[in-house]
Write a protein that holds these residues in place. Structure first.
Motif, PDB file in Angstrom:
ATOM      1  N   VAL A 311       0.910  -1.305  -0.067  1.00  0.00           N
ATOM      2  CA  VAL A 311       0.008   0.118  -0.006  1.00  0.00           C
ATOM      3  C   VAL A 311       0.886   1.248  -0.022  1.00  0.00           C
ATOM      4  O   VAL A 311       0.601   2.362  -0.925  1.00  0.00           O
ATOM      5  CB  VAL A 311      -1.081   0.050   1.052  1.00  0.00           C
ATOM      6  N   ASN A 312       2.023   1.236   0.761  1.00  0.00           N
ATOM      7  CA  ASN A 312       2.769   2.307   0.911  1.00  0.00           C
ATOM      8  C   ASN A 312       3.813   2.444  -0.299  1.00  0.00           C
ATOM      9  O   ASN A 312       4.120   3.536  -0.873  1.00  0.00           O
ATOM     10  CB  ASN A 312       3.643   2.231   2.135  1.00  0.00           C
ATOM     11  N   ILE A 313       4.092   1.346  -0.693  1.00  0.00           N
ATOM     12  CA  ILE A 313       4.771   1.281  -2.197  1.00  0.00           C
ATOM     13  C   ILE A 313       4.082   2.126  -3.185  1.00  0.00           C
ATOM     14  O   ILE A 313       4.671   2.763  -4.037  1.00  0.00           O
ATOM     15  CB  ILE A 313       5.512   0.003  -2.511  1.00  0.00           C
ATOM     16  N   GLY A 314       2.757   1.720  -3.094  1.00  0.00           N
ATOM     17  CA  GLY A 314       1.893   2.482  -4.201  1.00  0.00           C
ATOM     18  C   GLY A 314       1.957   3.906  -4.113  1.00  0.00           C
ATOM     19  O   GLY A 314       1.515   4.570  -5.042  1.00  0.00           O
ATOM     20  N   GLU A 315       2.583   4.627  -3.081  1.00  0.00           N
ATOM     21  CA  GLU A 315       2.269   6.039  -2.857  1.00  0.00           C
ATOM     22  C   GLU A 315       3.714   6.610  -3.579  1.00  0.00           C
ATOM     23  O   GLU A 315       4.016   7.845  -3.732  1.00  0.00           O
ATOM     24  CB  GLU A 315       2.501   6.443  -1.432  1.00  0.00           C
ATOM     25  N   THR A 316       4.493   5.643  -4.117  1.00  0.00           N
ATOM     26  CA  THR A 316       5.814   6.176  -4.876  1.00  0.00           C
ATOM     27  C   THR A 316       5.616   5.464  -6.258  1.00  0.00           C
ATOM     28  O   THR A 316       4.555   5.185  -6.798  1.00  0.00           O
ATOM     29  CB  THR A 316       7.041   5.429  -4.232  1.00  0.00           C
ATOM     30  N   LYS A 317       6.683   5.899  -7.126  1.00  0.00           N
ATOM     31  CA  LYS A 317       6.550   5.349  -8.356  1.00  0.00           C
ATOM     32  C   LYS A 317       7.033   4.208  -8.573  1.00  0.00           C
ATOM     33  O   LYS A 317       7.036   3.401  -9.624  1.00  0.00           O
ATOM     34  CB  LYS A 317       7.360   6.449  -9.495  1.00  0.00           C
ATOM     35  N   ALA A 318       7.690   3.605  -7.551  1.00  0.00           N
ATOM     36  CA  ALA A 318       8.230   2.285  -7.943  1.00  0.00           C
ATOM     37  C   ALA A 318       7.046   1.098  -8.153  1.00  0.00           C
ATOM     38  O   ALA A 318       5.766   1.012  -7.458  1.00  0.00           O
ATOM     39  CB  ALA A 318       8.745   1.789  -6.390  1.00  0.00           C
ATOM     40  N   LYS A 319       7.513   0.135  -8.772  1.00  0.00           N
ATOM     41  CA  LYS A 319       6.348  -0.944  -9.321  1.00  0.00           C
ATOM     42  C   LYS A 319       6.775  -2.284  -8.486  1.00  0.00           C
ATOM     43  O   LYS A 319       8.006  -2.791  -8.291  1.00  0.00           O
ATOM     44  CB  LYS A 319       6.417  -1.232 -10.621  1.00  0.00           C
ATOM     45  N   VAL A 320       6.005  -2.953  -7.644  1.00  0.00           N
ATOM     46  CA  VAL A 320       5.942  -3.972  -6.920  1.00  0.00           C
ATOM     47  C   VAL A 320       6.509  -5.184  -7.863  1.00  0.00           C
ATOM     48  O   VAL A 320       5.974  -5.463  -9.057  1.00  0.00           O
ATOM     49  CB  VAL A 320       4.903  -4.511  -6.017  1.00  0.00           C
ATOM     50  N   GLY A 321       7.602  -5.921  -7.601  1.00  0.00           N
ATOM     51  CA  GLY A 321       7.928  -7.144  -8.585  1.00  0.00           C
ATOM     52  C   GLY A 321       9.260  -6.756  -9.525  1.00  0.00           C
ATOM     53  O   GLY A 321       9.720  -7.450 -10.027  1.00  0.00           O
ATOM     54  N   THR A 322       9.051  -5.344  -9.494  1.00  0.00           N
ATOM     55  CA  THR A 322      10.205  -5.085 -10.453  1.00  0.00           C
ATOM     56  C   THR A 322      11.405  -4.035  -9.790  1.00  0.00           C
ATOM     57  O   THR A 322      12.291  -4.278  -9.515  1.00  0.00           O
ATOM     58  CB  THR A 322       9.704  -4.261 -11.750  1.00  0.00           C
ATOM     59  N   ASP A 323      10.601  -2.694  -9.406  1.00  0.00           N
ATOM     60  CA  ASP A 323      11.588  -1.748  -8.691  1.00  0.00           C
ATOM     61  C   ASP A 323      11.564  -2.344  -7.267  1.00  0.00           C
ATOM     62  O   ASP A 323      12.662  -2.117  -6.564  1.00  0.00           O
ATOM     63  CB  ASP A 323      10.714  -0.449  -8.714  1.00  0.00           C
ATOM     64  N   ALA A 324      10.513  -2.783  -6.813  1.00  0.00           N
ATOM     65  CA  ALA A 324      10.426  -3.255  -5.199  1.00  0.00           C
ATOM     66  C   ALA A 324      10.226  -4.557  -5.103  1.00  0.00           C
ATOM     67  O   ALA A 324       9.145  -5.123  -5.753  1.00  0.00           O
ATOM     68  CB  ALA A 324       9.289  -2.477  -4.517  1.00  0.00           C
ATOM     69  N   LYS A 325      11.087  -5.156  -4.525  1.00  0.00           N
ATOM     70  CA  LYS A 325      11.114  -6.830  -4.459  1.00  0.00           C
ATOM     71  C   LYS A 325      11.309  -7.262  -3.198  1.00  0.00           C
ATOM     72  O   LYS A 325      11.499  -6.309  -2.349  1.00  0.00           O
ATOM     73  CB  LYS A 325      12.088  -7.208  -5.365  1.00  0.00           C
ATOM     74  N   VAL A 326      11.039  -8.236  -2.914  1.00  0.00           N
ATOM     75  CA  VAL A 326      10.759  -8.832  -1.457  1.00  0.00           C
ATOM     76  C   VAL A 326      11.397 -10.260  -1.529  1.00  0.00           C
ATOM     77  O   VAL A 326      11.477 -11.146  -2.271  1.00  0.00           O
ATOM     78  CB  VAL A 326       9.182  -8.557  -0.952  1.00  0.00           C
ATOM     79  N   PHE A 327      11.988 -10.565  -0.133  1.00  0.00           N
ATOM     80  CA  PHE A 327      12.329 -12.005   0.222  1.00  0.00           C
ATOM     81  C   PHE A 327      11.722 -12.314   1.558  1.00  0.00           C
ATOM     82  O   PHE A 327      11.626 -11.095   2.465  1.00  0.00           O
ATOM     83  CB  PHE A 327      13.872 -12.063   0.198  1.00  0.00           C
ATOM     84  N   PRO A 328      11.477 -13.621   1.725  1.00  0.00           N
ATOM     85  CA  PRO A 328      11.246 -14.030   3.110  1.00  0.00           C
ATOM     86  C   PRO A 328      12.362 -13.511   4.303  1.00  0.00           C
ATOM     87  O   PRO A 328      13.449 -13.689   4.035  1.00  0.00           O
ATOM     88  CB  PRO A 328      11.173 -15.440   3.133  1.00  0.00           C
ATOM     89  N   PHE A 329      11.782 -13.315   5.487  1.00  0.00           N
ATOM     90  CA  PHE A 329      12.942 -13.131   6.651  1.00  0.00           C
ATOM     91  C   PHE A 329      13.580 -14.264   6.709  1.00  0.00           C
ATOM     92  O   PHE A 329      13.280 -15.099   6.746  1.00  0.00           O
ATOM     93  CB  PHE A 329      12.051 -12.761   7.897  1.00  0.00           C
ATOM     94  N   PRO A 330      14.993 -13.978   6.695  1.00  0.00           N
ATOM     95  CA  PRO A 330      16.042 -15.098   6.565  1.00  0.00           C
ATOM     96  C   PRO A 330      16.053 -15.879   7.988  1.00  0.00           C
ATOM     97  O   PRO A 330      15.628 -15.389   8.946  1.00  0.00           O
ATOM     98  CB  PRO A 330      17.347 -14.380   6.310  1.00  0.00           C
ATOM     99  N   ALA A 331      16.346 -16.856   7.617  1.00  0.00           N
ATOM    100  CA  ALA A 331      16.668 -17.963   8.677  1.00  0.00           C
ATOM    101  C   ALA A 331      17.761 -17.602   9.773  1.00  0.00           C
ATOM    102  O   ALA A 331      18.983 -17.289   9.283  1.00  0.00           O
ATOM    103  CB  ALA A 331      16.838 -19.554   8.288  1.00  0.00           C
TER     104      ALA A 331
END
Length: 460
Positions: A311-331
């Motif tokens: 939701v907050n990334i949506g307030e920027t020009k970044a696109k989820v999955g390309t500019d903004a990516k994500v990984f699971p919290f590491p072990a």
């Protein structure tokens, strides 16, 4: 934003869900499928073919709904309420609440003006509302809708004394670290699988000239989530249960180990946007937006928090999955942590209209509307996965539903609100103080134990 966390009961569940997420989060964002439109296209037209729930006509009824949601999350929920208005003829007003919501509701009730329905973000808050005589049990229609759409575990956490009081309308996956893809690319950093890998990636980002992390230290709750992920992975589920129930003290060596681990990031001024002092002045929305503005020279490269970060990334020009990516919290230990949370709708003023609204919130119809808007997950197993707007969220939603009953709510949400859910007090304040001075592990433990003992009313 306050959607706190739950954790999975077994190593098996944790490992399975972490594996699902690892595969899911490597995907780039994509738009919802045509099935999305086919499954749900008719649902906006009252009790027509696409509706899954029958609602009464409520012309002339007025309802107030209170929640701590702000910004995009509040705007999206209002669209769900608008659909309820359209189908029933009732009028619904959203009432912005403040944390801790129990205190907010107490002042409303004392003034003779309680909202009809409130969204409560902690199981402890539901119990308090029942104990104070505020909450009203759910009627047969709402219970029937719950039984149809929710696993037994999600039903049970909305019960107090065997009676159903809550409908978990919203869930969150809170074991995610979001990152600026361009910064990682420039730094040659890889998505980490372990805490050691995370420290390696953090160093690579720092060496490339970008501050590694935004930490939302002005809000206490993200700090508790950081701690819970580290503690669950490192100490394991059994110790986690014991600490959650205050059956072991916060002076336990396992807490020392987790705080010492956290200090490997929190304790390095140059790793935090604005240093410790700046982090303590950074509120959650800013922690996200400053990670995804400024091109390849943002104020930070990574930010930890749940799926609702979108939701907050949506307030920027970044696109989820390309500019903004994500990984699971590491072990940190043997298994990667999986933490999930939720918000439950509870009736404070019983009426036909209030019961109908909670019944609607228990239906796939309501959740599907908000799912399409992004930054939201539902524990409702009958919401079409295709309703979620990108591949990342579709996989997270699948994993949440696949976990079935293998979950429980997190430590701070199981705690009395004075310890686990109040700004400027208890665990929130103690972890803010620890962020200010991450060398004082023993001092932080002593404060946490003193506050926990006072709030739980026992000595541990």
């Amino acid at each position: 934003m306050r959607s706190k966390s739950s954790t999975f009961r077994t190593h098996r569940a944790v490992t399975t869900l972490a594996a699902l997420l690892t595969g899911a989060l490597a995907l780039s964002a994509c738009s919802g499928s045509d099935d999305d439109k086919k499954d749900n296209g008719d649902r906006s037209s009252g009790a027509t073919a696409g509706s899954t729930v029958t609602l009464p006509k409520l012309n002339g009824a007025h309802l107030e709904v209170a929640a701590v949601w702000t910004g995009g999350e509040q705007a999206n929920f209002k669209k769900v309420l608008a659909e309820f208005e359209k189908r029933t003829g009732a009028q619904v007003t959203f009432v912005p609440a403040q944390d801790p919501i129990i205190n907010f509701l107490g002042s409303k009730i004392a003034g003779g003006q309680p909202p009809d329905v409130a969204l409560l973000p902690q199981p402890g808050a539901i119990k308090q509302a029942v104990d104070k005589g505020w909450a009203k049990p759910l009627g047969a229609e709402a219970r029937q809708e719950l039984a149809k759409n929710y696993s037994q575990g999600w039903q049970d956490i909305g019960k107090v004394g065997g009676k159903q009081y809550g409908v978990y309308y919203k869930a969150a996956n809170k074991s995610l670290i979001w990152y600026n893809a361009k910064v990682f690319e420039n730094a040659g950093a890889q998505e980490p699988k372990t805490w050691k890998d995370l420290l390696t990636a953090t160093r690579a980002v720092y060496d490339s000239g970008v501050t590694p992390f935004s930490v939302a230290g002005a809000d206490g709750w993200p700090l508790t989530d950081w701690f819970e992920n580290v503690y669950l992975s490192q100490a394991g589920p059994e110790k986690y249960d014991q600490l959650a129930q205050h059956k072991i003290k916060w002076t336990d060596p396992s807490v020392k180990q987790a705080l010492t681990t956290l200090a490997e990031i929190w304790g390095k001024k140059d790793y935090l946007a604005g240093g410790q002092k700046g982090a303590l002045q950074t509120e959650f929305p800013q922690s996200v937006t400053q990670t995804f503005t400024g091109g390849d020279q943002p104020k930070s490269a990574m930010v930890y928090e749940g799926d609702f970060v979108q939701v907050n990334i949506g307030e920027t020009k970044a696109k989820v999955g390309t500019d903004a990516k994500v990984f699971p919290f590491p072990a940190v230990g043997a298994n990667a942590p999986v933490v999930s949370g939720g918000d439950a709708a509870v009736i404070l003023k019983d009426s036909k209209a209030a019961q109908a609204l909670v019944t609607f919130l228990a239906s796939p119809d309501a959740a599907t509307i908000q799912a399409k808007l992004g930054g939201y997950l539902s524990p409702n197993k009958n919401v079409p996965i295709s309703a979620y707007p990108n591949a990342v969220q579709q996989k997270i939603a699948k994993a949440l539903i696949a976990s079935g009953d293998d979950f429980r709510f997190d430590m701070s949400d199981q705690a009395p609100q004075a310890f686990g859910g109040t700004p400027g007090k208890g665990e929130w304040k103690d972890l803010q103080d620890f962020l200010k001075n991450p060398k004082d592990v023993a001092g932080a433990q002593a404060k946490l134990e003193k506050d926990a003992a006072a709030a739980y009313g026992n000595g541990g």
